[in-house]
Design a protein around this motif. Structure first.
Motif, PDB file in Angstrom:
ATOM      1  N   THR A 100       0.700  -1.394  -0.129  1.00  0.00           N
ATOM      2  CA  THR A 100      -0.005   0.086  -0.067  1.00  0.00           C
ATOM      3  C   THR A 100       0.903   1.410   0.078  1.00  0.00           C
ATOM      4  N   ASP A 157      -2.313  -9.578  -7.966  1.00  0.00           N
ATOM      5  CA  ASP A 157      -3.305  -8.638  -8.865  1.00  0.00           C
ATOM      6  C   ASP A 157      -3.128  -7.478  -8.538  1.00  0.00           C
ATOM      7  N   LEU A 158      -3.299  -6.913  -7.371  1.00  0.00           N
ATOM      8  CA  LEU A 158      -3.222  -5.687  -6.658  1.00  0.00           C
ATOM      9  C   LEU A 158      -1.780  -4.923  -7.218  1.00  0.00           C
ATOM     10  N   TYR A 159      -0.966  -5.677  -6.998  1.00  0.00           N
ATOM     11  CA  TYR A 159       0.388  -5.167  -7.342  1.00  0.00           C
ATOM     12  C   TYR A 159       0.512  -5.025  -8.712  1.00  0.00           C
ATOM     13  N   MET A 160      -0.022  -6.061  -9.728  1.00  0.00           N
ATOM     14  CA  MET A 160       0.220  -5.856 -11.169  1.00  0.00           C
ATOM     15  C   MET A 160      -0.834  -4.537 -11.588  1.00  0.00           C
ATOM     16  N   THR A 161      -1.888  -4.619 -11.146  1.00  0.00           N
ATOM     17  CA  THR A 161      -2.911  -3.390 -11.304  1.00  0.00           C
ATOM     18  C   THR A 161      -2.178  -2.164 -10.981  1.00  0.00           C
ATOM     19  N   THR A 162      -1.551  -1.855  -9.916  1.00  0.00           N
ATOM     20  CA  THR A 162      -0.967  -0.878  -9.338  1.00  0.00           C
ATOM     21  C   THR A 162       0.082  -0.548 -10.239  1.00  0.00           C
ATOM     22  N   VAL A 163       0.801  -1.345 -10.880  1.00  0.00           N
ATOM     23  CA  VAL A 163       2.149  -0.994 -11.851  1.00  0.00           C
ATOM     24  C   VAL A 163       1.332  -0.551 -13.022  1.00  0.00           C
ATOM     25  N   SER A 164       0.144  -1.158 -13.496  1.00  0.00           N
ATOM     26  CA  SER A 164      -0.283  -0.738 -14.763  1.00  0.00           C
ATOM     27  C   SER A 164      -0.636   0.762 -14.619  1.00  0.00           C
ATOM     28  N   ASN A 165      -1.413   0.954 -13.399  1.00  0.00           N
ATOM     29  CA  ASN A 165      -2.211   2.238 -13.075  1.00  0.00           C
ATOM     30  C   ASN A 165      -0.853   3.373 -13.072  1.00  0.00           C
ATOM     31  N   ARG A 166       0.363   3.224 -12.326  1.00  0.00           N
ATOM     32  CA  ARG A 166       1.232   4.034 -12.608  1.00  0.00           C
ATOM     33  C   ARG A 166       1.766   4.302 -13.851  1.00  0.00           C
ATOM     34  N   MET A 167       2.002   3.143 -14.862  1.00  0.00           N
ATOM     35  CA  MET A 167       2.396   3.349 -15.986  1.00  0.00           C
ATOM     36  C   MET A 167       1.383   4.358 -16.695  1.00  0.00           C
TER      37      MET A 167
END
Lengths: 354, 354, 354, 354, 354
Positions: B203, B280-290
């Motif tokens: 988080t 899943d949360l981590y991957m989506t966070t990474v996508s979001n940041r991108m």
């Protein structure tokens, strides 16, 4: 790519018991060896013809007939006639694409299972089918090719190691199945090593090739499951005293093989989970890297694009551009440009992009 | 990386009951301790040799023989001879890669299970195998290394705490298995803590390292499942009155351990689900940041690229460029450029990119 | 974060029946209330001490003893002694991390289950453990804190609503379990509402926060499953006439609660599926947006980069650049630049990027 | 959004058998119709009051009482009293959020199941609950609203089509359940059509909207599973001769409905798999497109950025730039720029980006 | 797209046994052929009418009636009357959307299963329904269209190959089912080949089209599972001696078909796993490529953007820019620009981007 189904299975609609060899002919000729043994001694008779064989008539003598090469349907048929084997069994022996199973007939038990071998050439697991007929006083095995999996059993028979010569022929059947299952452990261990190597590479330098190898290993795990899983059913029936041919004193040995199979299935499932985890790890690593690359591009571009614009503005050739005349104009522009760059960098720092 | 299968399992095809130690030799020498107890007292006999042991003959005396170090096959064999243990059991004792199970023999029950320990050095869970033989009046345990898991049981025997000295030897077997299972709770709790820590980090500042740690924890959950899951079967059979050696009055204790195992399996499954969710949360966070990064780049680039072009146009050196002569040309160009930037910003606002 | 295992479970290896409270002490003091009732009347005796309690001796009188606060092991032990409760049960009562279960003892049935409560502060579900002992003519409940879940049952006892005073004590046990399960419906409904709200937000303005909330709800669904799922087994055994303490006429009521649990499990599974679907939707929406952003960048950049290059070319200061001298050169360059832009736009239109 | 749980289920802790209507009141008034039939004739009595009803006393006369509208608890209660129905059943009839089930009582069988209807307005499936009480010689159905699902059954009764008037009342129960299940096929078929339409759109022009519709359909498949799956259990019990009220000659009809349910469950699972596949397809298509977009940007940018730099260099105003004086300098620069562009294009071609 | 449910299933609520043909009418007229055979000879009677048929009365004569074309309900009804077939069976025969099943009636067994065919036109698998009624001395098959799957069985009857004429009519039923199942192997093999081809293409040149074909194959695997899976149940009941019509000596043949079905299900599951793996591989390959593309863009852009800025600076037209006057200014700028580019390249090398 390991094949999941045998090609050329073109018997559709033919009469059951029609003897057609399904699979590749992996041998030139058929080789038949019989080992006749009692509690006291054992002798091997190599290079027999199907016509030389007959069921043992002395209750103290037991025979193991090892047939290597099953593409010659006439040999299999001849043996079938001599040992009174059901046509369906003969058909199954010839069909190398069979699922491991145990089948009971009037006076024999029929087992099909797989021998696994790691082929160093193609770096993948290959399987060959073994059919085993356990009758009263005899065991007949049908293999596709010569292999060395049964060699230790042959030696134990020759040297009277352990109980093998003292027990009835179902113990021999156990010893042969157990030898094949022990081989599976080697395969599984090999697989574990390859996963470990791959996992280290994944950590150190995740190349695109890693992906293909994960996929390859996953396929192999699927392939192994298809080969090993049905053996669970096959063996569990043997431990329950369902069949008269399995002596009560030997049932515990089949239970032992059953345990090994359970352990192999567990391990295989764990491998599949680990491989799935590795794939996720790889994909996220790739995403992360992309993110890294994007950040660099974005930082460089967003710093330089605005100040390049400013430089462009003062490169215009308008007659009336008062700033150009100012003596300190050039310095001021540098100041503005550096200032913009600084602000950008500070913003990036705040957003933790730097 | 926790190993899912033991290396060097090279017994393929050898006779069952051939005693080969499979696994690392973790100890220098073998240590044998016997605790002889009645309802009234208990005395420990440390540092025994295999030759000193024999089954108890007095129905009121019970013995617990604790063998630590199993790499010395001759010791195990000697004990096996003295207590009339089946060769298959001896083979299983020596093979440290076994799946937890219960096996019934003529006059004893054989259990295999795992002891789990969190290794602070490698930050991962390691397991050691324990074999337990429950006979009439005696319990023999085979451990790979000295550990302190059984210490409380030893103390309860010494201090006559609870029922342990009053009940028959199956109660002792229960106490030992229960001590190992209690240890699992500590491992599981440790794991829960690590997941919690990781979740907070996820988080606050999701670094690439988080990913690797999620992967590590997932592997450990897979590893634990492989160790704990089979104990369900092992214990469920003990609660059903299937075995004569388990007294009816003690069955409820085994049922209690069974409940603990069920709870551990539930918890482990929940952990796996939570870890999958975290990935899943981590991957989506990474996508979001991108996405965020891309937006900044896009906004800066799309605002400045068109106006840089305009600046470039008026930097051209054509002889006949009427605009350059106009006295208000420079101002007008500024106006156009600011206008374009404004329009862009408004468009972005509308699309909610700003 | 809901905890999946209780911390501080440090009893490893201790004797079974050793009474240690595991969990937080959520109360200052222990409160004991007894409600004594017959078919005709009911009277409550609040603020009792453990010493005041004893099993009812009149077959027409039934007692419900409600103990709130279980951190005081001496109270629990005193009650245990008075009602002849097995030490394992007492140990389970004190361990608040238990899995829901039904356990049969010689003269009582022991139930453990969870009370669920939505904590508005942390916006998450919290659970407390309830232990229920159903004996012949008495019911003892052990709760961690005061709650109002059992209040309606208390009122029904006081006002003789329904059958509660007419039936035997197993009906009271049913009424209490049913009250807890009814509470689960409220929790589940609350969860359904939160999912609905989230789903609407996901459609309208998918912020990064949505992701975290989906994750939070998924965790809660995992948590609820762990709490509710084992109640299926617990209750199914009660409907089968396995226990003498459950009257045949009351079995249908337990079957009713069983149905409710089945419905809750179904609903929970549906929620999990829906949440997984929402996560997929969110991730794809994010990808889609990124795509949108990329398109804008690409369109602007690919239109302006080539024409900016052309402007750059005619900004060069070579002495001999014939185009610069041409009177219509400037116009021609504009023409070329507009032409290139038009071609680009047409290409984009064809590829449906605009 | 289809609701997975009914709101306002606020009976927590109330006495079982407390009659509260849970769900929306979908009707103004309650409508009761009785159809009395023998093998020879059938007559309908519409618009009855609860007080007019009583169980049939003539063994040759059978009655079907159809109650539409269940929000009026007093009507349901009055019928309950007249037909001697258990309070728990009455409670279940009023609670419209029930899971499909079969429950046996002393002299009747109670079924709950769902009627499904595709609502063209909201483009989603809605469900209504039907309760069916099968007694000796009578069937009572409780519906939430008027519908036309039972119309064909009514007609078959009126026109004596098939066996319906000749068989006992369990055959009528079968006919009613079968009519509802037949309705499910229409729903499932409608769903199949929507999936097909969506799949075509996915191929032709995958818009963001497609994603939302896949999600919507997935939710509906989850919703249908929750409604249909429990009917499997409900019906399987009817085919096994467990209940005396189901005549042996009619059991085959219930088995037929059971087959239909199995087929619907299979189809629903297939739909879910197909929808998951479509989501994957959509997501990968989106990724692919992004890739396409990125390629165009990269190609344009990497070709023009270097040559724009060169143009920039010769746009500098240094006094001493010898190249600017060279007569062939301008041509040479063009040559270099075209050369760089060509090299770039060749590299792209080799990497298959063009 | 293979259809998972039949359209036009509009019988909702109609009386069971109402004969309506559900499905496409795939034939113009109905063709009925009877083959009457004894152990000694067999004669075929083609082009019969329903009225010509009657059950065999001689216990040594057996009949196989093959009805092709089931859209004509009157023919089916006429046959039904003559052979005393239950109306529910007739209804099932006409409904071509049935799930494979075995149903026992008073004097016959009813089987429904599917024939699978690979349609080269649409490149997908199509299925047709076969109904088989096994009575005492007769077998009736109902097919939708003429096919050649049963041709080998017809030939075996004509030429007395194998046991087919010697055994009772259940053996004929086995032969027909076996012929259909053998056909499945061809379908599965075809599928295996297509997966192999696809996998090679995936490795060599992963085009967007590959994705669509993976999706297509996945759908087909789902479709096949729906067709084949229920046959497991259908056949397992036949091997257990549940039905009197299946002779004990023939049971082993049904067990053989059961094994084939188990193998097909295994293979189909393996295919699904492999296809899922291929999809993951494809998606990651796409991500990897994107990464590659991004890297090139980033490298080119981050090298040239800063130095283009510098060129822009010295293209400004300020009066007072001292650097422009320096004689070695131009050379120094080139030096700075080359230096920046070198530093960038070194940084990229270090980060392993080059």
């Amino acid at each position: 790519m390991p094949q999941f189904i045998h090609k050329g299975r073109k018997r559709a609609g033919s009469s059951p018991g029609t003897l057609i060899h399904i699979g590749e002919a992996k041998m030139d000729s058929v080789s038949i060896t019989a080992i006749v043994y009692t509690a006291e001694n054992a002798e091997a008779h190599p290079r027999l013809r199907a016509e030389d064989l007959r069921p043992p008539d002395d209750p103290h003598r037991r025979v193991w007939i090892d047939v290597v090469g099953i593409h010659d349907t006439s040999t299999v048929e001849a043996i079938g006639t001599r040992f009174d084997i059901h046509p369906l069994t003969l058909e199954d022996i010839l069909d190398t694409g069979h699922r491991p199973k145990t089948e009971e007939f009037d006076d024999y038990l029929y087992f099909v299972f797989k021998m696994l071998r790691f082929d160093e050439m193609t770096h993948s697991v290959v399987s060959e089918q073994v059919s085993l007929i356990l009758g009263n006083g005899f065991v007949i095995t049908f293999q596709e090719v010569h292999g060395d999996v049964f060699t230790p059993v042959r030696e134990r028979l020759a040297k009277a190691k352990g109980l093998i010569r003292k027990r009835s022929s179902d113990y021999l059947a156990y010893a042969l199945i157990d030898a094949a299952v022990d081989q599976y452990f080697n395969i599984m261990e090999k697989m574990g090593e390859r996963i470990e190597v791959l996992e280290e590479e994944l950590t150190d330098h995740p190349e695109a090739d890693v992906l293909r190898r994960i996929h390859h290993l996953k396929r192999e795990a699927i392939y192994l499951r298809k080969r090993i899983w049905p053996m669970r059913d096959m063996l569990s029936r043997l431990t329950k005293g369902e069949f008269d041919l399995i002596q009560e004193e030997n049932r515990i040995y089949f239970a032992d093989v059953y345990d090994h199979i359970a352990q192999l299935i567990d391990t295989n499932e764990s491998y599949r989970d680990v491989l799935t985890g590795m794939l996720d790890l790889y994909m996220t690593t790739v995403s992360n890297r992309m993110n890294q690359v994007m950040k660099v591009l974005t930082i460089v571009a967003t710093i330089f694009i605005p100040i390049t614009f400013i430089a462009g503005v003062y490169g215009m050739n308008f007659k009336h551009m008062p700033e150009l005349e100012w003596p300190w104009g050039y310095g001021a522009v540098w100041g503005v440009m550096v200032g913009i760059a600084m602000v950008m960098i500070i913003i990036f720092k705040r957003n933790r992009w730097l």
